[in-house]
Design an enzyme around this catalytic site. Structure first.
Site, PDB file in Angstrom:
ATOM      1  N   HIS A  22      51.164  33.876  28.854  1.00 44.87           N
ATOM      2  CA  HIS A  22      52.300  32.965  28.953  1.00 44.87           C
ATOM      3  C   HIS A  22      52.007  31.696  28.168  1.00 44.87           C
ATOM      4  O   HIS A  22      50.867  31.454  27.748  1.00 44.87           O
ATOM      5  CB  HIS A  22      52.564  32.597  30.419  1.00 44.87           C
ATOM      6  N   ARG A  76      37.152  33.457  41.042  1.00 43.99           N
ATOM      7  CA  ARG A  76      37.212  32.321  40.122  1.00 43.99           C
ATOM      8  C   ARG A  76      38.178  31.284  40.689  1.00 43.99           C
ATOM      9  O   ARG A  76      39.222  31.636  41.242  1.00 43.99           O
ATOM     10  CB  ARG A  76      37.701  32.769  38.741  1.00 43.99           C
TER      11      ARG A  76
END
Length: 344
Positions: free
Chosen positions: A219, A285
């Site tokens: 994106h 993460r």
């Protein structure tokens, strides 16, 4: 109670695509690491000579034109603030999933606003390539300020301190980029206020199909600037010269990237480039992103003389068009929707 979102149950049919050969590898196993430009911002303060200051500004503009991404060190955000932000973020995501989904628990973002801001996965996904293997809290900065002023807790106070320091950095970078275009513009101080910006805290859980499922889909960002504080696990990738490259984590740096609005406002001088997050099969993460946005009524139009690339539009119009495209097609179209027709 388990803190993990129920990805395996919610997306069981999509995950089973791997068993009938429908699942394709979306991510190349060998994507080259790259060192995104690293810029030392200490040269911007008054302790250095004017030549160093101007060289630093040129590096920021060059990276914004050629990469759309750069890293900054000596950025003025205290390490103590960053470390506390990470600790509070980890505690927040360690809450039981049911508490996160309902906005309950002792350590919750719903204390910062009237609505629960927790999101996970991609409810509209119809195939693996549309699925984001992530959970996140989206937090308007105005809600953080109101909470900290009312009944503050450690979470709200930490987020407020982090947001206020990063907001100042975003204003500085935006003004430098405007100045590079020959403008002494008050546009950003007049339109990008703390209450128009927001924060997103991200966690990417370990994924059983790391080469077939994205952590975050490819994106571009729909704002002016994004400032990212990430851990050292890695996973952020961007497009450079037509190919995907992996951003090598730098423990001393914050990552800054150009958004769609800055590309339109600069008439394509600065680039909003496509990026994504890949998953990891073994470890989680964490990252925190600050999105530098104007008010919804702000009009975006080229700040430069000469032929304009895009028609003028409001930020509200842009957001609504992006949401409509995602809803109807599953993908963001973005700036191409606002290109001027030939001859206009």
């Amino acid at each position: 109670m388990d803190s993990e979102p129920p990805f395996q149950d919610a997306y069981k049919s999509l995950l089973e695509e791997q068993d009938n050969s429908k699942a394709v590898k979306l991510i190349d196993e060998f994507v080259e690491d790259c060192e995104v430009p690293v810029i030392d911002l200490s040269r911007l303060n008054g302790c250095n000579n004017e030549a160093d200051k101007e060289e630093c500004k040129k590096e920021i503009a060059k990276a914004s034109k050629e990469w759309g991404f750069f890293q900054v060190v000596n950025h003025g955000i205290p390490q103590d603030v960053l470390q506390r932000m990470r600790r509070e973020q980890v505690k927040l995501f360690r809450q039981p999933f049911q508490n996160k989904a309902a906005g309950k628990g002792d350590h919750k973002v719903s204390d910062l606003s009237g609505n629960n801001s927790y999101r996970w996965g991609t409810p509209t996904a119809t195939c693996l390539k549309q699925l984001s293997w992530t959970e996140a809290f989206h937090i308007p900065i105005t809600d953080v300020s109101n909470s900290a002023a009312g009944q503050p807790n450690r979470l709200s106070l930490t987020i407020k301190e982090f947001a206020s320091t990063v907001s100042s950095l975003a204003q500085t970078i935006a003004e430098i980029l405007a100045e590079n275009l020959g403008l002494k513009s008050a546009f950003f101080t007049e339109n990008c206020w703390p209450n128009t910006c927001y924060l997103r805290m991200n966690r990417y859980p370990p994924c059983p199909l790391p080469l077939k499922v994205f952590g975050l889909l490819p994106h571009t960002d729909s704002n002016f600037l994004t400032i990212l504080y990430q851990d050292q696990v890695g996973g952020l990738q961007l497009v450079k010269d037509g190919r995907w490259v992996t951003v090598k984590p730098n423990p001393e740096a914050l990552i800054i990237n150009i958004g769609d609005l800055f590309q339109a406002w600069s008439n394509d001088a600065y680039k909003s480039v496509k990026h994504r997050v890949v998953t990891n099969g073994r470890v989680e993460r964490f990252s925190v992103a600050y999105f530098f946005c104007p008010s919804y009524d702000t009009i975006i139009q080229s700040c430069k003389d000469g032929p304009r690339v895009y028609r003028k539009f409001s930020f509200r119009e842009y957001r609504e068009q992006v949401q409509e495209d995602v809803r109807t097609t599953g993908n963001k179209v973005g700036l191409p929707r606002f290109l001027l027709s030939e001859g206009q």
